[in-house]
Design an enzyme around this catalytic site. Structure first.
Site, PDB file in Angstrom:
ATOM      1  N   HIS A   1       3.921  -5.479   3.395  1.00  0.00           N
ATOM      2  CA  HIS A   1       2.875  -4.658   2.786  1.00  0.00           C
ATOM      3  C   HIS A   1       3.444  -3.446   2.071  1.00  0.00           C
ATOM      4  O   HIS A   1       2.695  -2.691   1.448  1.00  0.00           O
ATOM      5  CB  HIS A   1       1.857  -4.194   3.828  1.00  0.00           C
ATOM      6  CG  HIS A   1       1.020  -5.302   4.369  1.00  0.00           C
ATOM      7  ND1 HIS A   1       0.160  -6.034   3.585  1.00  0.00           N
ATOM      8  CD2 HIS A   1       0.925  -5.818   5.612  1.00  0.00           C
ATOM      9  CE1 HIS A   1      -0.438  -6.945   4.331  1.00  0.00           C
ATOM     10  NE2 HIS A   1       0.011  -6.833   5.555  1.00  0.00           N
TER      11      HIS A   1
ATOM     12  N   HIS B   1       9.475   4.812   2.383  1.00  0.00           N
ATOM     13  CA  HIS B   1       8.614   3.737   1.899  1.00  0.00           C
ATOM     14  C   HIS B   1       7.433   4.370   1.174  1.00  0.00           C
ATOM     15  O   HIS B   1       7.251   5.584   1.209  1.00  0.00           O
ATOM     16  CB  HIS B   1       8.143   2.828   3.050  1.00  0.00           C
ATOM     17  CG  HIS B   1       7.354   3.552   4.096  1.00  0.00           C
ATOM     18  ND1 HIS B   1       7.928   4.167   5.190  1.00  0.00           N
ATOM     19  CD2 HIS B   1       6.021   3.789   4.211  1.00  0.00           C
ATOM     20  CE1 HIS B   1       6.987   4.726   5.929  1.00  0.00           C
ATOM     21  NE2 HIS B   1       5.819   4.521   5.353  1.00  0.00           N
TER      22      HIS B   1
ATOM     23  N   HIS C   1       6.787   8.311   2.007  1.00  0.00           N
ATOM     24  CA  HIS C   1       7.044   8.788   3.362  1.00  0.00           C
ATOM     25  C   HIS C   1       8.541   8.710   3.654  1.00  0.00           C
ATOM     26  O   HIS C   1       9.132   7.618   3.637  1.00  0.00           O
ATOM     27  CB  HIS C   1       6.294   7.938   4.393  1.00  0.00           C
ATOM     28  CG  HIS C   1       4.819   8.129   4.366  1.00  0.00           C
ATOM     29  ND1 HIS C   1       3.938   7.284   5.025  1.00  0.00           N
ATOM     30  CD2 HIS C   1       4.047   9.086   3.777  1.00  0.00           C
ATOM     31  CE1 HIS C   1       2.698   7.706   4.823  1.00  0.00           C
ATOM     32  NE2 HIS C   1       2.748   8.796   4.074  1.00  0.00           N
TER      33      HIS C   1
ATOM     34  N   THR D   1       1.394   5.721  10.402  1.00  0.00           N
ATOM     35  CA  THR D   1       0.169   5.227   9.758  1.00  0.00           C
ATOM     36  C   THR D   1       0.084   3.703   9.749  1.00  0.00           C
ATOM     37  O   THR D   1      -0.814   3.154   9.133  1.00  0.00           O
ATOM     38  CB  THR D   1       0.044   5.774   8.320  1.00  0.00           C
ATOM     39  OG1 THR D   1       1.130   5.271   7.531  1.00  0.00           O
ATOM     40  CG2 THR D   1       0.053   7.291   8.316  1.00  0.00           C
TER      41      THR D   1
END
Length: 275
Positions: A100, A126, A145, A213
């Site tokens: 993802h 990422h 991040h 997250t």
């Protein structure tokens, strides 16, 4: 003299081997992110992450989850501080497709950030599109991040927000690598990637305690969100999504409740070592 030199070399070898073995396991994001998705109507979407595995329970039950909306009315201003330093350097890295997102993982000493005399070593970067954190309800085109880990296993993340505009220089240097991994879907080893090329100098940044997250949504993560919003070209955002080859047009987790957490807006002349 030769015996002493041999002893010193042997001691150093054992010492560094000890460091490698004793470095704590990081409660890090899931390496293969194909086990969950961002479909809000599906059974593997964000509302169900905590049900997919017992160790992911924080995704549903945690009260210090990220991302959050950084609303002016909630923020406490802190000025004249000296607790935040950055010292990054070039190191070898591997570009990975995690299902993802695209992750760039440094394999060597890429430097660290220091907060209140605690050092957090840079591990990876990422990207999420659109942004996960919002400023006064506004969502941005992209969020980077930078994930750090201390020797005791604590996690600290620096978040950088991007609006659509001029191309981002760091992503421009990575363009061909993204194109190649999009075609092959294989990890790509890179030589000497310099994280200092990320432009994140600012006089303001937000600080709060949150979580990862993505699963396992581990909590007590120290978040630093750079207040100055950078720019990124539309094709750079598109390439990050195309390279992943998933079925979603987003990899941003929905906003999470603040639950009376303290959010600070810290004022400083600059973030050292960033430009």
């Amino acid at each position: 003299m030769e015996k002493k030199l041999s002893f010193d070399l042997l001691f150093c070898s054992f010492f560094f081997a000890f460091l490698l073995v004793s470095w704590p396991a990081m409660s890090q994001e899931v390496e293969n992110q194909r086990e969950f998705d961002y479909n809000t109507n599906g059974t593997r979407g964000p509302a169900h992450w905590g049900d997919l595995r017992p160790e992911w329970h924080n995704c549903n039950t945690g009260r210090m989850q990220s991302p959050i909306d950084l609303l002016n009315q909630r923020v406490r201003i802190v000025s004249h501080f000296t607790d935040f330093q950055i010292d990054y350097r070039s190191s070898n890295a591997t570009l990975k497709n995690r299902g993802h997102d695209m992750m760039l993982q440094w394999s060597g000493a890429a430097g660290h950030m220091e907060v209140n005399r605690s050092r957090y070593f840079l591990r990876q970067i990422h990207w999420h599109s659109p942004s996960e954190h919002t400023l006064n309800g506004k969502r941005f085109a992209l969020e980077a991040h930078l994930v750090h880990q201390s020797q005791t296993g604590n996690i600290a993340v620096i978040g950088i927000l991007y609006n659509i505009g001029q191309p981002d220089y760091f992503l421009s240097t990575m363009r061909q690598h993204f194109v190649e991994i999009s075609a092959t879907q294989r990890d790509k080893l890179l030589n000497m990637v310099n994280p200092s090329l990320l432009k994140m100098r600012s006089s303001l940044y937000y600080r709060y305690i949150g979580s990862l997250t993505v699963p396992p949504c581990s909590q007590n993560v120290l978040w630093t969100i750079v207040r100055k919003v950078r720019t990124v070209a539309p094709e750079q955002v598109n390439l990050l999504r195309v390279a992943v080859h998933d079925d979603s047009n987003t990899n941003a987790r929905p906003l999470q409740p603040l639950n009376n957490r303290n959010v600070q807006l810290r004022i400083k002349a600059s973030i050292e070592g960033a430009e």
